[in-house]
Design an enzyme around this catalytic site. Structure first.
Site, mmCIF file in Angstrom:
data_model
loop_
_atom_site.group_PDB
_atom_site.id
_atom_site.type_symbol
_atom_site.label_atom_id
_atom_site.label_comp_id
_atom_site.label_asym_id
_atom_site.label_seq_id
_atom_site.Cartn_x
_atom_site.Cartn_y
_atom_site.Cartn_z
ATOM 1 N N SER A 49 0.838 -1.201 0.000
ATOM 2 C CA SER A 49 0.000 0.000 0.000
ATOM 3 C C SER A 49 0.872 1.249 0.000
ATOM 4 O O SER A 49 1.980 1.250 0.558
ATOM 5 C CB SER A 49 -0.866 -0.022 1.262
ATOM 6 O OG SER A 49 -1.428 1.238 1.499
ATOM 7 N N TYR A 65 -2.372 -1.187 11.013
ATOM 8 C CA TYR A 65 -2.537 -1.702 9.642
ATOM 9 C C TYR A 65 -1.312 -1.328 8.800
ATOM 10 O O TYR A 65 -0.717 -2.173 8.131
ATOM 11 C CB TYR A 65 -3.806 -1.138 8.991
ATOM 12 C CG TYR A 65 -3.857 -1.370 7.501
ATOM 13 C CD1 TYR A 65 -4.137 -2.623 6.983
ATOM 14 C CD2 TYR A 65 -3.586 -0.329 6.596
ATOM 15 C CE1 TYR A 65 -4.151 -2.845 5.607
ATOM 16 C CE2 TYR A 65 -3.598 -0.537 5.223
ATOM 17 C CZ TYR A 65 -3.884 -1.797 4.733
ATOM 18 O OH TYR A 65 -3.885 -2.020 3.372
ATOM 19 N N LYS A 88 1.903 -3.666 6.883
ATOM 20 C CA LYS A 88 2.360 -3.622 5.480
ATOM 21 C C LYS A 88 3.870 -3.388 5.442
ATOM 22 O O LYS A 88 4.588 -4.004 4.644
ATOM 23 C CB LYS A 88 1.634 -2.518 4.703
ATOM 24 C CG LYS A 88 0.169 -2.823 4.423
ATOM 25 C CD LYS A 88 -0.030 -3.933 3.410
ATOM 26 C CE LYS A 88 -1.479 -4.361 3.310
ATOM 27 N NZ LYS A 88 -1.707 -5.631 2.649
HETATM 28 P P1 NAD Z 1 -11.024 -7.125 0.970
HETATM 29 O O1 NAD Z 1 -11.279 -7.122 2.437
HETATM 30 O O2 NAD Z 1 -12.150 -6.813 0.057
HETATM 31 O O3 NAD Z 1 -10.414 -8.530 0.531
HETATM 32 C C1 NAD Z 1 -9.582 -9.298 1.368
HETATM 33 C C2 NAD Z 1 -10.095 -10.723 1.342
HETATM 34 O O4 NAD Z 1 -9.260 -11.509 2.189
HETATM 35 C C3 NAD Z 1 -11.518 -10.848 1.882
HETATM 36 O O5 NAD Z 1 -12.302 -11.589 0.973
HETATM 37 C C4 NAD Z 1 -11.350 -11.576 3.201
HETATM 38 O O6 NAD Z 1 -12.452 -12.406 3.491
HETATM 39 C C5 NAD Z 1 -10.066 -12.358 2.973
HETATM 40 N N1 NAD Z 1 -9.309 -12.661 4.195
HETATM 41 C C6 NAD Z 1 -8.995 -11.819 5.216
HETATM 42 N N2 NAD Z 1 -8.265 -12.474 6.141
HETATM 43 C C7 NAD Z 1 -8.108 -13.753 5.689
HETATM 44 C C8 NAD Z 1 -7.451 -14.884 6.207
HETATM 45 N N3 NAD Z 1 -6.813 -14.857 7.392
HETATM 46 N N4 NAD Z 1 -7.489 -16.040 5.502
HETATM 47 C C9 NAD Z 1 -8.142 -16.086 4.302
HETATM 48 N N5 NAD Z 1 -8.784 -15.032 3.781
HETATM 49 C C10 NAD Z 1 -8.763 -13.872 4.450
HETATM 50 O O7 NAD Z 1 -9.803 -6.129 0.710
HETATM 51 P P2 NAD Z 1 -9.243 -5.545 -0.648
HETATM 52 O O8 NAD Z 1 -9.603 -4.109 -0.694
HETATM 53 O O9 NAD Z 1 -9.602 -6.424 -1.776
HETATM 54 O O10 NAD Z 1 -7.691 -5.611 -0.344
HETATM 55 C C11 NAD Z 1 -6.870 -6.673 -0.800
HETATM 56 C C12 NAD Z 1 -5.434 -6.423 -0.364
HETATM 57 O O11 NAD Z 1 -5.017 -5.160 -0.867
HETATM 58 C C13 NAD Z 1 -5.236 -6.356 1.152
HETATM 59 O O12 NAD Z 1 -3.995 -6.936 1.456
HETATM 60 C C14 NAD Z 1 -5.192 -4.865 1.432
HETATM 61 O O13 NAD Z 1 -4.466 -4.572 2.596
HETATM 62 C C15 NAD Z 1 -4.488 -4.362 0.187
HETATM 63 N N6 NAD Z 1 -4.759 -2.930 -0.080
HETATM 64 C C16 NAD Z 1 -6.053 -2.514 -0.211
HETATM 65 C C17 NAD Z 1 -6.309 -1.159 -0.433
HETATM 66 C C18 NAD Z 1 -7.730 -0.658 -0.537
HETATM 67 O O14 NAD Z 1 -7.949 0.541 -0.362
HETATM 68 N N7 NAD Z 1 -8.720 -1.495 -0.846
HETATM 69 C C19 NAD Z 1 -5.250 -0.252 -0.528
HETATM 70 C C20 NAD Z 1 -3.946 -0.723 -0.424
HETATM 71 C C21 NAD Z 1 -3.703 -2.078 -0.195
HETATM 72 C C1 UD1 Z 2 -6.636 5.434 4.089
HETATM 73 C C2 UD1 Z 2 -5.719 5.020 5.216
HETATM 74 C C3 UD1 Z 2 -4.502 4.330 4.639
HETATM 75 C C4 UD1 Z 2 -4.927 3.149 3.742
HETATM 76 C C5 UD1 Z 2 -5.894 3.646 2.667
HETATM 77 C C6 UD1 Z 2 -6.434 2.530 1.806
HETATM 78 C C7 UD1 Z 2 -6.058 6.592 7.093
HETATM 79 C C8 UD1 Z 2 -5.443 7.689 7.889
HETATM 80 N N1 UD1 Z 2 -5.332 6.191 6.011
HETATM 81 O O1 UD1 Z 2 -5.959 6.287 3.232
HETATM 82 O O2 UD1 Z 2 -3.661 3.837 5.676
HETATM 83 O O3 UD1 Z 2 -3.796 2.564 3.108
HETATM 84 O O4 UD1 Z 2 -7.008 4.302 3.311
HETATM 85 O O5 UD1 Z 2 -7.196 1.639 2.574
HETATM 86 O O6 UD1 Z 2 -7.123 6.089 7.400
HETATM 87 N N2 UD1 Z 2 -12.239 11.507 3.536
HETATM 88 C C9 UD1 Z 2 -13.287 12.367 3.819
HETATM 89 N N3 UD1 Z 2 -14.357 11.892 4.522
HETATM 90 C C10 UD1 Z 2 -14.423 10.586 4.934
HETATM 91 C C11 UD1 Z 2 -13.362 9.698 4.609
HETATM 92 C C12 UD1 Z 2 -12.287 10.199 3.917
HETATM 93 O O7 UD1 Z 2 -13.263 13.543 3.460
HETATM 94 O O8 UD1 Z 2 -15.428 10.221 5.574
HETATM 95 C C13 UD1 Z 2 -11.078 12.033 2.794
HETATM 96 C C14 UD1 Z 2 -9.749 11.835 3.495
HETATM 97 O O9 UD1 Z 2 -9.453 12.906 4.340
HETATM 98 C C15 UD1 Z 2 -8.788 11.728 2.301
HETATM 99 C C16 UD1 Z 2 -9.647 11.128 1.188
HETATM 100 O O10 UD1 Z 2 -10.992 11.310 1.588
HETATM 101 O O11 UD1 Z 2 -8.378 13.012 1.904
HETATM 102 C C17 UD1 Z 2 -9.397 9.637 0.965
HETATM 103 O O12 UD1 Z 2 -9.568 8.952 2.192
HETATM 104 P P1 UD1 Z 2 -9.491 7.342 2.263
HETATM 105 O O13 UD1 Z 2 -10.373 6.763 1.228
HETATM 106 O O14 UD1 Z 2 -9.720 6.930 3.671
HETATM 107 O O15 UD1 Z 2 -7.983 6.983 1.830
HETATM 108 P P2 UD1 Z 2 -6.575 7.475 2.421
HETATM 109 O O16 UD1 Z 2 -6.724 8.634 3.297
HETATM 110 O O17 UD1 Z 2 -5.653 7.642 1.262
#
Ligand code: NAD
Ligand code: UD1
Length: 336
Positions: free
Chosen positions: A124, A149, A153
């Protein structure tokens, strides 16, 4: 290739499975359904005409993993499974370290025992912390996490880098996602988190659905063009396609590589809200609120390395296309 996809029923994993199937690969999904549900499997099948192998199980269960490696000739692993709710991680650090870090260790041990040494990992942009200047570049030093969290990572990236040093035949790709948003253009897959969402787009959706009263825009006094936070929103289909490119590359590249997956462009909260309102025809009730603790003003990627080394760039990530696809998912899947 036969690809073990941990967390393949989740938001990013399910979109990646669609692209894997469409490219002729065979995903084998391991997911404990903690944050997803079985209907996703039918939706993947409806889009692709193929139903992937699915095993409901936990990445921390060595027996399950050994069984999967014994049963299928797995060429590579894409490791999505993790807990990802930032606020919850502050309340429940042990659960986060256990699922994310212990889970990754068990997976690596099982891979080692099975002789599978190719891994694509979901990292991330949070690893850049607040110390670095935008645009974030892969060779910048990793920052300081402001929550458990983010710490998981950073720890997992470090563990994987150490693995690659100790085992020169391992092939590891660390993908640093910026802000994944959007939905499959079919309207059959999208982001539908269990519980109260933390991230902006799922909150916008809940407000549009009338499930949340209003959107609180957390901070309008940042040093950004309109005062609201700026992020690099990347369409989940672009992100999924990035995994296929990373997979193609990593199978021929021993060592550990790092790539940003973003668009290279920042969008403010207000710009995203306006694009959503245009796509949906709904005016979102909203007001300005204080900054959210731990937030930074701006986050966006330098995407040169991914373009150069993976031959990948985002193609579907305009605010319009993102919001139209999210809106189609909300309306078509009867989530409204
Ligand atoms: P998500 O929660 O939709 O998907 C994760 C999946 O993993 C889920 O289906 C959940 O049931 C499964 N899971 C969780 N723990 C498990 C375990 N112990 N064993 C087996 N399955 C398990 O999340 P996502 O948004 O698809 O994210 C996927 C990956 O990307 C994660 O590692 C997350 O940290 C990373 N990531 C996501 C974002 C984001 O904003 N969505 C941003 C940066 C990184
Ligand atoms: C957040 C997490 C980050 C994580 C990422 C993806 C925090 C501090 N950071 O990042 O660790 O990797 O999500 O899962 O939580 N916002 C609003 N109103 C809301 C929610 C968000 O205005 O109710 C704004 C935030 O201030 C930001 C933008 O929307 O400027 C995006 O927010 P968000 O989707 O939570 O992502 P990140 O802040 O990038």
């Amino acid at each position: 290739m036969n690809i073990l996809v941990t967390g393949g029923m989740g938001y990013i994993g399910s979109h990646t499975c669609v692209e894997l199937l469409q490219a002729g690969h065979t995903p084998i999904i391991l997911d404990n359904l903690y944050n997803s549900n079985l209907a996703v499997l039918d939706n993947i099948a409806e889009i692709t005409g193929k139903t992937p192998v699915f095993v409901q199980g936990d990445i921390r269960c060595r027996e399950t993993l050994d069984g999967l490696f014994a049963q299928h000739k797995i060429d590579a692993v894409i490791h999505f499974a993790a807990l990802k709710a930032v606020a919850e991680s502050v309340q429940k650090p042990l659960e986060y370290y256990d699922c994310n870090v212990t889970g990754t260790l068990v997976l690596l041990q099982a891979m080692q025992a099975a002789g599978c040494n190719t891994l694509v990992f979901s990292s991330s942009a949070t690893v850049y912390g607040s110390e670095n200047q935008v645009p974030f570049c892969e060779d910048m030093p990793v920052g300081t996490a402001t929550n458990p969290y983010g710490s998981t990572k950073i720890m997992m990236e470090r563990i994987l880098q150490d693995m690659a040093v100790a085992n020169p035949d391992w092939k590891i790709s660390l993908l640093r996602y910026f802000n994944p948003v959007g939905a499959h253009p079919s309207g059959k897959l999208g982001e539908d988190p269990n519980g109260i969402p933390n991230n902006l787009m799922p909150i916008i959706c809940r407000v549009a659905q009338g499930k949340m009263e209003e959107l609180l825009i957390t901070g309008n006094d940042y040093d950004t063009p309109d005062g609201t936070g700026v992020r690099d929103y990347i369409h989940v289909v672009d992100l999924a396609l990035g995994h296929l490119k990373a997979l193609d590359k990593v199978v021929q590249t021993p060592g550990c590589s790092i790539h940003n997956l973003g668009t290279g462009k920042g969008l403010s909260v207000l710009e995203l809200v306006q694009a959503f309102e245009k796509a949906s025809g709904i005016t979102l009730p909203r007001r300005f609120a204080p900054r959210r603790p731990g937030d930074i003003a701006e986050s966006y990627a330098n995407v040169d390395r991914a373009a150069r080394e993976l031959g990948w760039q985002a193609k579907h990530s305009s605010a319009e296309e993102i919001c139209q696809d999210v809106w189609r998912f909300l309306t078509k899947s009867n989530k409204r």
